[in-house]
Design a protein around this motif. Structure first.
Motif, short mmCIF file in Angstrom:
data_model
loop_
_atom_site.label_atom_id
_atom_site.label_comp_id
_atom_site.label_asym_id
_atom_site.label_seq_id
_atom_site.Cartn_x
_atom_site.Cartn_y
_atom_site.Cartn_z
N PRO A 236 0.62 -1.33 0.18
CA PRO A 236 0.00 0.06 -0.06
C PRO A 236 0.84 1.16 0.08
CG PRO A 236 0.12 -1.01 2.16
CD PRO A 236 0.69 -1.86 1.23
N SER A 237 2.01 1.19 0.38
CA SER A 237 2.84 2.61 0.75
C SER A 237 3.63 2.77 -0.45
CB SER A 237 3.53 2.57 2.26
OG SER A 237 4.45 1.45 1.94
N THR A 238 3.78 1.80 -1.40
CA THR A 238 4.72 2.02 -2.61
C THR A 238 4.13 2.95 -3.63
OG1 THR A 238 3.83 0.11 -3.83
CG2 THR A 238 5.79 -0.28 -2.23
N THR A 239 5.27 3.32 -4.43
CA THR A 239 4.71 4.14 -5.48
C THR A 239 4.00 3.47 -6.74
OG1 THR A 239 6.77 5.60 -5.33
CG2 THR A 239 5.76 5.72 -7.50
N ALA A 240 4.51 2.11 -6.79
CA ALA A 240 3.73 1.19 -7.75
C ALA A 240 2.03 1.22 -7.31
CB ALA A 240 4.29 -0.10 -7.67
N ALA A 241 1.81 1.17 -5.97
CA ALA A 241 0.38 1.02 -5.51
C ALA A 241 -0.29 2.25 -5.71
CB ALA A 241 0.44 0.75 -3.99
N LYS A 242 0.49 3.63 -5.55
CA LYS A 242 -0.48 4.72 -5.97
C LYS A 242 -0.84 4.79 -7.46
CE LYS A 242 1.93 7.23 -2.48
NZ LYS A 242 3.18 8.40 -1.97
N LEU A 243 0.32 4.18 -8.33
CA LEU A 243 0.00 4.38 -9.80
C LEU A 243 -1.00 3.41 -10.25
CD1 LEU A 243 3.86 4.70 -10.98
CD2 LEU A 243 1.98 6.25 -11.09
N ALA A 244 -0.93 2.33 -9.41
CA ALA A 244 -1.98 1.19 -9.71
C ALA A 244 -3.49 1.95 -9.34
CB ALA A 244 -1.82 0.05 -8.94
N THR A 245 -3.33 2.61 -8.35
CA THR A 245 -4.69 3.27 -7.83
C THR A 245 -5.37 4.21 -8.94
OG1 THR A 245 -3.91 3.27 -5.63
CG2 THR A 245 -5.91 4.58 -5.97
N GLU A 246 -4.47 4.79 -9.70
CA GLU A 246 -4.70 5.75 -10.70
C GLU A 246 -5.23 4.89 -11.94
OE1 GLU A 246 -1.57 8.13 -11.93
OE2 GLU A 246 -1.34 9.12 -9.59
N ARG A 247 -4.46 3.96 -12.25
CA ARG A 247 -4.94 3.01 -13.26
C ARG A 247 -6.30 2.30 -13.12
NH1 ARG A 247 0.10 4.00 -13.76
NH2 ARG A 247 1.47 3.84 -15.79
N LEU A 248 -6.49 2.04 -11.63
CA LEU A 248 -7.47 1.15 -11.32
C LEU A 248 -8.80 2.03 -11.67
CD1 LEU A 248 -8.65 -1.44 -10.26
CD2 LEU A 248 -8.53 -0.64 -8.09
N SER A 249 -8.63 3.34 -11.51
CA SER A 249 -9.90 4.35 -11.75
C SER A 249 -10.45 4.45 -12.88
CB SER A 249 -9.78 5.54 -11.02
OG SER A 249 -8.47 6.28 -11.62
N LYS A 250 -9.38 4.00 -13.99
CA LYS A 250 -9.68 3.89 -15.31
C LYS A 250 -10.18 3.04 -16.08
CE LYS A 250 -6.23 7.70 -15.85
NZ LYS A 250 -4.86 8.15 -16.48
N ILE A 251 -10.39 1.69 -15.27
CA ILE A 251 -10.71 0.63 -15.84
C ILE A 251 -12.63 0.46 -15.64
CG2 ILE A 251 -10.82 -1.66 -15.41
CD1 ILE A 251 -8.07 -1.92 -14.63
#
Length: 251
Positions: A236-251
């Motif tokens: 949850p605290s990684t940069t990858a998780a933050k980017l995944a959150t952004e991508r998840l919002s576009k699915i």
């Protein structure tokens, strides 16, 4: 001359003067009207010219605004590309730092165990060979920017050192390189290897993000969504998780 006749003459002369004076007044009025019309014409021309100038200035202003918007767009695009380059460089430097730390820790662990000089020489030589091979592959990316040449180097490394601690890293970089070349199927194989087989690798969060992005790109949105959700939950605290959150919002 009789008084009555004289009075009549005076009246006649006076009337004649009035009759002669009347046309002069009409002439002056006509001249006055002509001057006003001229002035109105001048004012109309001035107003017309001012309107034309305002329209031209508005057109130029609109053009300037369009040019500013285009320049702003180019600047934002260049800033984004620069940030991506800097991010990649940071990843590479972090990779080097991590690898050097691991080599240092391994060398400290080996020192108490080896006593003969020949054994020490052989152990260090084997370790250095592995690191040299990995160094050479990484240098092709970081220093030489020879991405095509780096692919066979990493593939050869996987075959030559199948038990190396750098195996997940090699798979990750192969996924990155093949993703750049739009070889999505091959890239997904390497990223999936890191995700499924190397749970303790520091490359696993990034591999999950890359794999999810490629799944989304190839139309496998359901699998991408699941992978992004797992990434956010596990890291949850990684940069990858933050980017995944952004991508998840576009699915």
């Amino acid at each position: 001359m009789k008084p009555n006749t004289f009075l009549a003459a005076i009246i006649l002369v006076s009337g004649s003067s009035q009759l002669w004076a009347a046309p002069a007044a009409v002439s002056d009025a006509a001249g006055s009207n002509q001057t006003i019309e001229q002035r109105l014409s001048v004012l109309e021309n001035l107003m017309r010219n001012r309107n034309l100038i305002q329209a031209e200035l508005q057109t130029q202003l609109d053009q300037l605004q369009d040019e500013v918007s285009q320049i702003r767009g180019v600047t934002e695009e260049q800033s984004y590309k620069l940030e991506k380059v800097l991010q990649r460089q940071r990843e590479l430097y972090q990779e080097i730092e991590t690898r050097v730390t691991q080599v240092y820790e391994q060398s400290k662990q080996l020192q108490p165990a080896v006593t003969p000089d020949s054994a020490t020489a052989q152990a260090v030589s084997t370790d250095l060979s592995e690191n040299e091979a990995y160094d050479r592959a990484v240098a092709l990316i970081m220093k030489d920017k020879r991405y095509d040449a780096a692919i066979p180097e990493f593939e050869g490394f996987l075959k030559q050192f199948p038990n190396s601690v750098y195996i997940p890293n090699a798979h990750y970089w192969l996924g990155q390189l093949q993703s750049i070349k739009n070889q999505d199927d091959q890239a997904m194989v390497h990223f999936r290897t890191v995700v499924d087989q190397f749970a303790d690798s520091n490359k696993r969060p990034d591999a999950m993000l890359k794999l999810g992005t490629l799944l989304q790109k190839t139309g496998q949105s359901a699998q991408a969504k699941t992978l992004f959700e797992n990434l956010i939950k596990e890291y949850p605290s990684t940069t990858a998780a933050k980017l995944a959150t952004e991508r998840l919002s576009k699915i």
